[in-house]
Design a protein around this motif. Structure first.
Motif, short mmCIF file in Angstrom:
data_model
loop_
_atom_site.label_atom_id
_atom_site.label_comp_id
_atom_site.label_asym_id
_atom_site.label_seq_id
_atom_site.Cartn_x
_atom_site.Cartn_y
_atom_site.Cartn_z
N LEU A 103 0.84 -1.27 0.00
CA LEU A 103 -0.06 0.05 0.19
C LEU A 103 0.72 1.19 0.08
N ASP A 104 0.34 2.34 -0.27
CA ASP A 104 1.06 3.64 -0.20
C ASP A 104 0.55 4.27 1.14
N GLY A 105 1.81 4.28 1.89
CA GLY A 105 1.60 4.92 3.38
C GLY A 105 1.81 6.29 3.38
N PRO A 106 1.34 6.93 4.42
CA PRO A 106 1.37 8.32 4.61
C PRO A 106 2.84 8.99 4.80
N GLY A 107 3.37 9.83 4.13
CA GLY A 107 4.51 10.64 4.07
C GLY A 107 5.90 9.66 3.95
N GLY A 108 5.69 8.82 3.04
CA GLY A 108 6.64 8.13 2.66
C GLY A 108 7.06 6.72 3.24
N SER A 109 5.87 6.49 4.00
CA SER A 109 6.02 5.31 4.94
C SER A 109 5.67 4.01 3.98
N GLU A 110 6.16 2.97 4.78
CA GLU A 110 5.90 1.64 4.05
C GLU A 110 4.78 0.97 4.39
N ALA A 111 3.81 0.45 3.76
CA ALA A 111 2.71 -0.18 4.39
C ALA A 111 2.03 -1.33 3.69
N TRP A 112 1.42 -2.21 4.29
CA TRP A 112 0.98 -3.62 3.69
C TRP A 112 -0.30 -4.03 4.39
N LEU A 113 -1.02 -4.70 3.47
CA LEU A 113 -2.19 -5.31 4.06
C LEU A 113 -1.92 -6.75 3.90
N ILE A 114 -2.13 -7.54 4.93
CA ILE A 114 -1.70 -8.91 5.15
C ILE A 114 -2.74 -9.72 5.68
N SER A 115 -2.92 -10.92 5.16
CA SER A 115 -3.80 -11.93 5.42
C SER A 115 -3.09 -13.02 6.19
N TYR A 202 7.57 3.76 9.67
CA TYR A 202 8.56 4.69 9.04
C TYR A 202 9.56 4.69 9.88
N PRO A 203 11.05 5.02 9.36
CA PRO A 203 11.25 4.98 7.83
C PRO A 203 10.96 3.66 7.11
N PRO A 204 10.67 3.41 5.84
CA PRO A 204 10.62 2.16 5.22
C PRO A 204 11.63 1.37 5.81
N LEU A 205 11.08 0.11 6.10
CA LEU A 205 11.99 -1.16 6.98
C LEU A 205 13.50 -1.02 6.40
N PRO A 206 14.33 -0.83 6.91
CA PRO A 206 15.87 -1.03 6.53
C PRO A 206 16.36 -2.29 6.83
N GLN A 207 15.78 -3.07 7.93
CA GLN A 207 16.21 -4.58 8.02
C GLN A 207 15.04 -4.92 9.00
N ILE A 208 15.06 -6.13 9.11
CA ILE A 208 14.28 -7.02 9.93
C ILE A 208 15.20 -8.01 10.58
N ARG A 209 15.35 -8.08 11.99
CA ARG A 209 16.10 -8.89 12.69
C ARG A 209 15.28 -10.01 13.17
N ARG A 210 15.44 -11.28 13.01
CA ARG A 210 14.84 -12.43 13.18
C ARG A 210 15.38 -13.19 14.58
N TYR A 211 14.57 -13.64 15.44
CA TYR A 211 15.16 -14.27 16.53
C TYR A 211 14.33 -15.55 16.82
N SER A 212 15.00 -16.63 17.35
CA SER A 212 14.56 -17.71 18.16
C SER A 212 14.55 -17.43 19.62
N ARG A 213 13.64 -18.13 20.21
CA ARG A 213 13.85 -17.92 21.66
C ARG A 213 13.37 -19.47 22.43
N SER A 214 14.09 -19.69 23.52
CA SER A 214 13.88 -20.92 24.20
C SER A 214 14.23 -20.38 25.89
N GLY A 215 13.08 -20.43 26.42
CA GLY A 215 13.03 -19.94 27.68
C GLY A 215 13.06 -18.20 27.76
#
Length: 230
Positions: A103-115, A202-215
């Motif tokens: 989607l077109d987000g406001p002010g240059g933001s990144e936007a998504w419609l997700i199912s 915002y700003p549009p995602l520069p990166q996403i860090r993924r984690y695993s968790r145990s306790g």
């Protein structure tokens, strides 16, 4: 259109291995039935309350001298977009995996419609330097989050302090906004109903860090960049 979410892991991290406890104070948890929840990395209860009211938010710079949208403006956008029944209905639903529409987000933001098909989720992740918001357009989603500021880099494994976990169930029409370095996972716990949500960053995602968790142990597994989901 069928695929997994634009934030699924596809690339590997280059972070070094360091183990240390997270000792940041805990942000007080807002009411679970709140329709507007704003969490920020500042661990001050008064500051959190001001953000919830949509104030005391420093806008980011769009790179043109104009300020970027605040978290309150991002939340307003996703809530209004989630009310667009025709747009929500236009998103194809796939029982095998998440689908999405940019989607077109406001002010240059990144936007998504997700199912979200029944039983799907994101896994633990953050959005680096981006602030964000999402609202449920259909169904319900569960968010698990960490109310603590984590080191931004230079680590591979962290031991979490007690009391940092938060959980909230967001039903149709309810929204959530958050600050930078917000660590969470989002799940559709329904056994039979799709959920649909609208997200903006915002700003549009520069990166996403993924984690695993145990306790209490959180481990950095992967770092994704825009080319991995666009």
């Amino acid at each position: 259109m069928s695929a997994s979410s634009p934030s699924l892991p596809t690339s590997t991290s280059t972070s070094t291995s360091v183990s240390e406890p997270v000792t940041a104070p805990v942000i007080d948890s807002p009411p679970a039935d709140s329709a507007l929840v704003v969490s920020a990395p500042v661990v001050d209860a008064d500051a959190t309350a001001r953000r919830t009211a949509g104030t005391d938010v420093v806008p980011a710079d769009r790179g043109t001298g104009a300020p970027g949208p605040t978290v309150a403006e991002l939340l307003d956008f996703v809530r209004r977009t989630a009310e667009d029944a025709a747009l929500v209905a236009s998103l194809p639903l796939d029982p095998e995996g998440r689908t999405w529409l940019r989607l077109d987000g406001p002010g240059g933001s990144e936007a998504w419609l997700i199912s979200w098909p029944p039983g799907t989720g994101t896994g633990w992740h953050d959005h680096a330097e981006s602030t964000g918001a999402f609202t449920i357009a259909a169904g319900a989603l569960r968010e698990h989050s960490l109310a603590a500021r984590l080191p931004t880099d230079g680590w591979k494994t962290l031991e979490l302090s007690e009391g940092v976990d938060r959980t909230r169930l967001l039903a149709t029409g309810q929204g959530r906004a958050f600050g930078r370095h917000h660590v969470h996972e989002v799940l559709n716990e329904s056994g039979h109903e799709h959920a649909v949500s609208v997200h903006a960053y915002y700003p549009p995602l520069p990166q996403i860090r993924r984690y695993s968790r145990s306790g209490a142990v959180l481990r950095l597994e992967q770092t994704e960049r825009p080319e991995d989901w666009q």
